[in-house]
Design a protein around this motif. Structure first.
Motif, PDB file in Angstrom:
ATOM      1  N   ALA A  73       0.843  -1.195   0.000  1.00  0.00           N
ATOM      2  CA  ALA A  73       0.000   0.000   0.000  1.00  0.00           C
ATOM      3  C   ALA A  73       0.875   1.240   0.000  1.00  0.00           C
ATOM      4  N   MET A  74       0.489   2.211  -0.809  1.00  0.00           N
ATOM      5  CA  MET A  74       1.223   3.470  -0.867  1.00  0.00           C
ATOM      6  C   MET A  74       0.234   4.624  -0.843  1.00  0.00           C
ATOM      7  N   TYR A  75       0.718   5.776  -0.384  1.00  0.00           N
ATOM      8  CA  TYR A  75      -0.150   6.923  -0.130  1.00  0.00           C
ATOM      9  C   TYR A  75       0.551   8.223  -0.536  1.00  0.00           C
ATOM     10  N   TRP A  76      -0.263   9.221  -0.780  1.00  0.00           N
ATOM     11  CA  TRP A  76       0.248  10.581  -0.923  1.00  0.00           C
ATOM     12  C   TRP A  76      -0.470  11.482   0.080  1.00  0.00           C
ATOM     13  N   TYR A  77       0.320  12.346   0.730  1.00  0.00           N
ATOM     14  CA  TYR A  77      -0.184  13.363   1.639  1.00  0.00           C
ATOM     15  C   TYR A  77       0.423  14.705   1.244  1.00  0.00           C
ATOM     16  N   ARG A  78      -0.262  15.754   1.665  1.00  0.00           N
ATOM     17  CA  ARG A  78       0.222  17.097   1.393  1.00  0.00           C
ATOM     18  C   ARG A  78       0.254  17.878   2.698  1.00  0.00           C
ATOM     19  N   CYS A 124       5.088  11.036   0.438  1.00  0.00           N
ATOM     20  CA  CYS A 124       4.675   9.706   0.062  1.00  0.00           C
ATOM     21  C   CYS A 124       4.814   8.819   1.294  1.00  0.00           C
ATOM     22  N   ALA A 125       3.944   7.852   1.440  1.00  0.00           N
ATOM     23  CA  ALA A 125       4.027   6.927   2.568  1.00  0.00           C
ATOM     24  C   ALA A 125       3.683   5.523   2.077  1.00  0.00           C
ATOM     25  N   SER A 126       4.033   4.540   2.876  1.00  0.00           N
ATOM     26  CA  SER A 126       3.681   3.166   2.519  1.00  0.00           C
ATOM     27  C   SER A 126       3.377   2.365   3.771  1.00  0.00           C
ATOM     28  N   PHE A 149      -4.532  13.895   3.617  1.00  0.00           N
ATOM     29  CA  PHE A 149      -4.474  12.677   2.832  1.00  0.00           C
ATOM     30  C   PHE A 149      -5.002  12.946   1.431  1.00  0.00           C
ATOM     31  N   MET A 150      -4.301  12.439   0.419  1.00  0.00           N
ATOM     32  CA  MET A 150      -4.723  12.662  -0.960  1.00  0.00           C
ATOM     33  C   MET A 150      -5.206  11.363  -1.605  1.00  0.00           C
TER      34      MET A 150
END
Lengths: 114, 113
Positions: B31-36, B91-93, B45-46
Motif C-alpha cells: 500500500a502506498m499513499y500521498w499526503y500534502r 509519500c508513505a507506505s 491525505f490525498m
C-alpha cells in the motif's frame, strides 16, 4: 468525514516532567489512532499507535490512552528529554481493511527546556 | 539506506505548468499513499493505492493524478499548477491489510510561482 482536533498547539515542558497532548475525533467508526513526530525540516516519524480494542498502550516513555466514549485519545511523554522537542501529530483512521488514509490533527509543538 | 525515496527534494514550478513527483519504496509494502502538508492546512491525505489499484481518493481536483508503474512506485502528476499547490508532498507506505503503521518518505517541497 472524520475530523481530528488537537487541543494543544504548543507545549513547553521542563526536562524530566511529563507532556500530555490531547486529541478528539468525530467519527465513531474510527478504530486506529497513530502518533507521529516531526522534527524541524524533516519528515514524519511514527512513534506509537493504539487500536480501538484497547484503552492503553505503552512503549518505553510513551503512553497512549483511548477513551472511545468521549472520542478522545492522548499521548503522554514521560520523563521528557531535550530530544523529545518536536511537533507531534495525532491521527485517526476509520477502516480496518485495505489502504486507509489518515486524518491528522494540526500538530502540537513540544519544547523541552532544561 | 533510505527505504522510501522521493525525488526531487525541492521543486520550483511556474503557474500553469505540469510536474511529476516521484516516490519509490523498498520496504516490501503493498500500500502506498500521498499526503500534502502546507502552511495553510493540516497534513492532508490525498490518495491511497493497494497492489497498484486506487483505493481512496480524497483530492477534489483532477489535476492531481497518481501513477503506479510498479508495485513499489507511486508517482504524482500535477497539471495546471497553481500557487495554492505549493506544499510539501509526502509519500508513505504500509502493509495493505490493516490498519498498519505508515512510513513516510522525506517529502518533495513544491513551490509554484
Amino acid at each position: 468525514g472524520e475530523k481530528v482536533e488537537q487541543h494543544e498547539s504548543t507545549l513547553s515542558v521542563r526536562e524530566g516532567d511529563s507532556a500530555v497532548i490531547n486529541c478528539t475525533y468525530t467519527d465513531t467508526a474510527s478504530s486506529y489512532f497513530p502518533w507521529y513526530k516531526q522534527e524541524a525540516g524533516k519528515s514524519l516519524h511514527f512513534v506509537i499507535d493504539i487500536r480501538s480494542n484497547v484503552d492503553r498502550k505503552q512503549s518505553q516513555r510513551l503512553i497512549v490512552l483511548l477513551d472511545k466514549k468521549a472520542k478522545r485519545f492522548s499521548l503522554h511523554i514521560t520523563a521528557t528529554q531535550p530530544e523529545d522537542s518536536a511537533i507531534y501529530f495525532c491521527a485517526a483512521s476509520n477502516r480496518n481493511n485495505y489502504a486507509q488514509g489518515l486524518t491528522f490533527g494540526l500538530g502540537t509543538r513540544v519544547s523541552v527546556f532544561p | 539506506d533510505p527505504k522510501i525515496i522521493q525525488k526531487p527534494k525541492y521543486l520550483v514550478a511556474v503557474t500553469g505548468s505540469e510536474k511529476i513527483l516521484i516516490c519509490e519504496q523498498y520496504l516490501g509494502h503493498n500500500a502506498m499513499y500521498w499526503y500534502r502538508q502546507s502552511a495553510k492546512k493540516p497534513l492532508e491525505f490525498m490518495f491511497s493505492y493497494s497492489y497498484q489499484k486506487l483505493m481512496d481518493n480524497q483530492t477534489a481536483s483532477s489535476r492531481f493524478q497518481p501513477q503506479s508503474s510498479k508495485k513499489n512506485h507511486l508517482d504524482l502528476q500535477i497539471t495546471a499548477l497553481k500557487p495554492d499547490d505549493s506544499a510539501t508532498y509526502f509519500c508513505a507506505s504500509s502493509q495493505d491489510r490493516g490498519p498498519y503503521e505508515q512510513y513516510f518518505g522525506p517529502g518533495t517541497r513544491l513551490t509554484v510561482l
